[in-house]
Motif scaffolding. Structure first.
Motif, PDB file in Angstrom:
ATOM      1  N   GLU A  12      -4.884 -20.876  12.424  1.00  0.00           N
ATOM      2  CA  GLU A  12      -5.023 -22.291  12.806  1.00  0.00           C
ATOM      3  C   GLU A  12      -6.437 -22.599  13.304  1.00  0.00           C
ATOM      4  N   ARG A  13      -7.096 -21.618  13.921  1.00  0.00           N
ATOM      5  CA  ARG A  13      -8.453 -21.837  14.430  1.00  0.00           C
ATOM      6  C   ARG A  13      -9.485 -21.832  13.308  1.00  0.00           C
ATOM      7  N   TYR A  14      -9.236 -21.010  12.272  1.00  0.00           N
ATOM      8  CA  TYR A  14     -10.183 -20.875  11.158  1.00  0.00           C
ATOM      9  C   TYR A  14      -9.462 -21.061   9.821  1.00  0.00           C
ATOM     10  N   PRO A  15      -8.926 -22.260   9.565  1.00  0.00           N
ATOM     11  CA  PRO A  15      -8.094 -22.469   8.377  1.00  0.00           C
ATOM     12  C   PRO A  15      -8.832 -22.299   7.044  1.00  0.00           C
ATOM     13  N   GLU A  16     -10.135 -22.466   7.041  1.00  0.00           N
ATOM     14  CA  GLU A  16     -10.885 -22.378   5.788  1.00  0.00           C
ATOM     15  C   GLU A  16     -11.298 -20.951   5.431  1.00  0.00           C
ATOM     16  N   SER A  17     -11.310 -20.058   6.413  1.00  0.00           N
ATOM     17  CA  SER A  17     -11.896 -18.745   6.139  1.00  0.00           C
ATOM     18  C   SER A  17     -11.010 -17.554   6.503  1.00  0.00           C
ATOM     19  N   ARG A  18     -10.111 -17.714   7.445  1.00  0.00           N
ATOM     20  CA  ARG A  18      -9.299 -16.598   7.903  1.00  0.00           C
ATOM     21  C   ARG A  18      -8.199 -16.277   6.890  1.00  0.00           C
ATOM     22  N   LYS A  19      -8.045 -15.007   6.561  1.00  0.00           N
ATOM     23  CA  LYS A  19      -6.947 -14.571   5.703  1.00  0.00           C
ATOM     24  C   LYS A  19      -6.665 -13.099   5.945  1.00  0.00           C
ATOM     25  N   MET A  20      -5.483 -12.676   5.519  1.00  0.00           N
ATOM     26  CA  MET A  20      -5.096 -11.270   5.567  1.00  0.00           C
ATOM     27  C   MET A  20      -4.755 -10.821   4.153  1.00  0.00           C
ATOM     28  N   VAL A  21      -5.447  -9.836   3.665  1.00  0.00           N
ATOM     29  CA  VAL A  21      -5.110  -9.240   2.372  1.00  0.00           C
ATOM     30  C   VAL A  21      -4.166  -8.077   2.655  1.00  0.00           C
ATOM     31  N   VAL A  22      -2.931  -8.182   2.170  1.00  0.00           N
ATOM     32  CA  VAL A  22      -1.881  -7.224   2.498  1.00  0.00           C
ATOM     33  C   VAL A  22      -1.717  -6.208   1.368  1.00  0.00           C
ATOM     34  N   TYR A  23      -1.692  -4.944   1.748  1.00  0.00           N
ATOM     35  CA  TYR A  23      -1.581  -3.823   0.811  1.00  0.00           C
ATOM     36  C   TYR A  23      -0.272  -3.064   1.041  1.00  0.00           C
ATOM     37  N   PRO A  24       0.088  -2.152   0.138  1.00  0.00           N
ATOM     38  CA  PRO A  24       1.262  -1.310   0.383  1.00  0.00           C
ATOM     39  C   PRO A  24       1.110  -0.531   1.683  1.00  0.00           C
ATOM     40  N   SER A  25       2.203  -0.360   2.385  1.00  0.00           N
ATOM     41  CA  SER A  25       2.169   0.347   3.665  1.00  0.00           C
ATOM     42  C   SER A  25       2.102   1.846   3.437  1.00  0.00           C
ATOM     43  N   ARG A  26       1.124   2.466   4.035  1.00  0.00           N
ATOM     44  CA  ARG A  26       0.925   3.914   3.941  1.00  0.00           C
ATOM     45  C   ARG A  26       0.990   4.497   5.346  1.00  0.00           C
ATOM     46  N   ARG A  36      -3.800  14.910   1.826  1.00  0.00           N
ATOM     47  CA  ARG A  36      -4.855  15.264   0.875  1.00  0.00           C
ATOM     48  C   ARG A  36      -6.202  14.770   1.387  1.00  0.00           C
ATOM     49  N   ILE A  37      -7.229  15.549   1.091  1.00  0.00           N
ATOM     50  CA  ILE A  37      -8.591  15.156   1.421  1.00  0.00           C
ATOM     51  C   ILE A  37      -9.286  14.753   0.127  1.00  0.00           C
ATOM     52  N   PRO A  38      -9.700  13.506   0.014  1.00  0.00           N
ATOM     53  CA  PRO A  38     -10.301  13.030  -1.236  1.00  0.00           C
ATOM     54  C   PRO A  38     -11.595  13.772  -1.574  1.00  0.00           C
ATOM     55  N   GLN A  39     -11.906  13.802  -2.851  1.00  0.00           N
ATOM     56  CA  GLN A  39     -13.151  14.403  -3.291  1.00  0.00           C
ATOM     57  C   GLN A  39     -14.338  13.637  -2.710  1.00  0.00           C
ATOM     58  N   TYR A  73      -4.788  -1.391   9.010  1.00  0.00           N
ATOM     59  CA  TYR A  73      -4.397   0.016   8.870  1.00  0.00           C
ATOM     60  C   TYR A  73      -5.079   0.589   7.639  1.00  0.00           C
ATOM     61  N   ASN A  74      -5.336   1.905   7.656  1.00  0.00           N
ATOM     62  CA  ASN A  74      -6.028   2.558   6.539  1.00  0.00           C
ATOM     63  C   ASN A  74      -7.284   1.782   6.152  1.00  0.00           C
ATOM     64  N   ALA A  75      -8.047   1.418   7.178  1.00  0.00           N
ATOM     65  CA  ALA A  75      -9.189   0.509   7.002  1.00  0.00           C
ATOM     66  C   ALA A  75     -10.452   1.286   6.634  1.00  0.00           C
ATOM     67  N   TYR A  76     -10.373   2.069   5.575  1.00  0.00           N
ATOM     68  CA  TYR A  76     -11.508   2.889   5.162  1.00  0.00           C
ATOM     69  C   TYR A  76     -12.668   2.036   4.663  1.00  0.00           C
ATOM     70  N   PRO A 126      -8.590   7.387   0.619  1.00  0.00           N
ATOM     71  CA  PRO A 126      -7.582   8.029  -0.239  1.00  0.00           C
ATOM     72  C   PRO A 126      -6.689   7.020  -0.947  1.00  0.00           C
ATOM     73  N   TRP A 127      -6.746   5.756  -0.526  1.00  0.00           N
ATOM     74  CA  TRP A 127      -5.893   4.725  -1.122  1.00  0.00           C
ATOM     75  C   TRP A 127      -6.730   3.658  -1.849  1.00  0.00           C
ATOM     76  N   ALA A 128      -7.872   4.065  -2.340  1.00  0.00           N
ATOM     77  CA  ALA A 128      -8.790   3.105  -2.955  1.00  0.00           C
ATOM     78  C   ALA A 128      -8.200   2.443  -4.201  1.00  0.00           C
ATOM     79  N   GLU A 129      -7.240   3.088  -4.839  1.00  0.00           N
ATOM     80  CA  GLU A 129      -6.654   2.534  -6.063  1.00  0.00           C
ATOM     81  C   GLU A 129      -5.523   1.548  -5.786  1.00  0.00           C
ATOM     82  N   ASP A 130      -5.121   1.411  -4.527  1.00  0.00           N
ATOM     83  CA  ASP A 130      -4.054   0.460  -4.201  1.00  0.00           C
ATOM     84  C   ASP A 130      -4.495  -0.968  -4.521  1.00  0.00           C
ATOM     85  N   ALA A 131      -3.600  -1.716  -5.142  1.00  0.00           N
ATOM     86  CA  ALA A 131      -3.863  -3.137  -5.396  1.00  0.00           C
ATOM     87  C   ALA A 131      -3.212  -3.974  -4.299  1.00  0.00           C
ATOM     88  N   PRO A 132      -3.824  -5.080  -3.914  1.00  0.00           N
ATOM     89  CA  PRO A 132      -3.203  -5.945  -2.906  1.00  0.00           C
ATOM     90  C   PRO A 132      -1.841  -6.456  -3.369  1.00  0.00           C
TER      91      PRO A 132
END
Length: 453
Positions: free
Chosen positions: A105-119, A60-63, A313-316, A74-80
């Motif tokens: 380990e290099r950036y313990p105060e700031s580095r993180k990964m927000v994980v979403y459903p796999s598309r 699908r092509i989003p509006q 991934y899906n890094a819109y 297209p996955w803007a409604e996905d929650a982490p």
């Protein structure tokens, strides 16, 4: 996993022991489009249910999408689903690369990964699928492995038997036809300061070009690449022209540069291997571009196997126009609030430096998304066998072309505490602009007319 890894490694060793590289059998090729996707990924999801089945990619092509402009999410409604950071990364270590762990380990105060459903949104034109199906039984690596024969389009090795075949799929992945684009590059200091380098690009991907018939594609030529620097003023007007080839034994890469101050076009044999990338402040090599590019001859390539890894991934969002570049750049790494990670199956390929050759990276571990064969994470080790640099590619699908596109590309230097971010398009009006070009437009003698003082 141990069994799969052992079998794949054995296959790699057996293939590497022979001077002739054979294509797969017709029986094996019948898996494509059945239990395998048209490009060779496992169609089914994983046993844990955390990776879904591939069902054709995004359909699908989003509006709001306008041709040539930015791509609405297209996955803007996905929650982490959850967030991985320095406090809990050890619980997720089986799905992380050593380089990703090192960043926590290099950036313990700031580095993180927000994980979403796999598309599993990756998809390609039908013409790519058709050629890939035919390639399975007709394409062979050259005896040296530093090239292949038998096709001018499609994934050459959809059912790869060794590490070289996997990496050649990455090197030849469909990235569009003939188009222009613009983006910025930011070499970032430890404090988060940067000076943007702004580029205009023109690409003519001869290999696999869907606007050309196989008969119109020049045999062996992969692409023409034109890079024009627009800023800062001290670099503006500089141009780089590159021809790349499939059989790099028969025809090594050709490159030329134009210097506006001298008004001269020169051969540029150093635009390869570990020579410094354009205006990269020493933070990436030429063959780091697009995670890996160019000749394969300085490494031995080992197929380790497959595993499930959290990759960008899906890094819109982080590639989109709602952010400014200043919203993306942070000290140590890009802003993790805007990055999206998903669990995907990846091919793990290890490149080990050959005896008698040289490169600043002794070992490189590449993790390639199975739905696209694109490297999304790379861990790179120095000549002391110490982890040195970690790269991530934040991809998203251009659903109108279609292909999985390389977005923001980040190369981290763990020792220096610095990084460089490429392909920053947030403030550009156009993303993928088809253009009409002929081979004559990419001749070295045209560079002086394109350049400016």
């Amino acid at each position: 996993m141990r069994k799969i890894t052992f079998v794949l490694t054995l296959l790699s060793a057996v293939a590497g022991a022979h001077s002739a590289w054979a294509a797969v059998s017709p029986e094996q090729a019948k898996q494509l489009g059945n239990n395998l996707t048209p490009v060779g990924a496992e169609k089914a999801g994983n046993k844990a249910g955390t990776i879904p089945a591939w069902t054709g990619g995004i359909q699908r092509i989003p509006q709001g999408f306008k041709q040539g402009g930015h791509y609405p999410d297209p996955w803007a409604e996905d929650a982490p689903l959850f967030t991985i950071d320095a406090s809990n990364y050890q619980k997720h270590a089986e799905h992380l690369t050593p380089g990703q762990i090192a960043l926590f380990e290099r950036y313990p105060e700031s580095r993180k990964m927000v994980v979403y459903p796999s598309r599993r949104s990756a998809l390609y034109p039908q013409g790519i699928y058709d050629e890939t199906q035919a390639n399975a039984t007709r394409v062979k690596l050259l005896d040296s492995g530093n090239g292949f024969t038998g096709t001018t389009g499609g994934f050459p090795f959809p059912i790869p038997q060794n590490g070289l075949e996997v990496i050649w799929n990455h090197l030849t992945v469909y990235k569009g036809d003939t188009y222009a684009t613009s983006w910025s590059q930011a070499p970032v200091t430890t404090r988060g300061d940067y000076n943007l380098v702004e580029f205009d690009y023109e690409y003519d991907f001869v290999y696999g070009n869907q606007s050309k018939s196989p008969e119109q594609r020049q045999d062996n030529l992969l692409f023409y690449f034109l890079q024009m620097v627009q800023a800062p003023p001290r670099l503006a007007g500089s141009i780089l022209l590159v021809y790349d080839y499939a059989d790099q034994v028969k025809q090594p890469r050709k490159a030329w540069t134009y210097n506006p101050g001298q008004r001269r076009v020169r051969l540029a044999p150093n635009v390869a291997y570990d020579n410094p990338g354009t205006a990269a402040d020493g933070l990436r090599t030429n063959d780091d571009f697009f995670m890996f590019n160019g000749a394969t001859d300085r490494y031995d390539w080992e197929l380790i196997g497959k595993k499930d890894i959290y990759i960008p991934y899906n890094a819109y969002k982080i590639n989109g126009p709602d952010l400014k570049i200043r919203d993306v750049i942070r000290p140590g790494h890009i802003n993790p609030e805007h990055a999206r990670y998903e669990l995907h199956r990846v091919w793990h390929v290890r490149a080990s430096l050959k005896s008698g050759t040289s490169h600043i990276y002794k070992t490189r571990d590449f993790f390639l998304d199975e739905d696209s064969f694109i490297v999304h994470v790379a861990d790179k080790y120095d000549n002391r066998d110490e982890l040195w640099r970690v790269d991530e590619l934040h991809s998203y699908t251009y659903y109108d072309v279609p292909f999985l596109a390389p977005g923001v590309e980040v190369h981290h230097d763990l020792n220096a505490g610095r990084y460089i971010a490429l392909s920053l398009r947030n403030e550009e009006p156009s993303v993928y602009q088809p253009i009409q070009r002929s081979p004559a437009d990419f001749r070295p003698d045209t560079l002086r007319n394109r350049g400016r003082r």
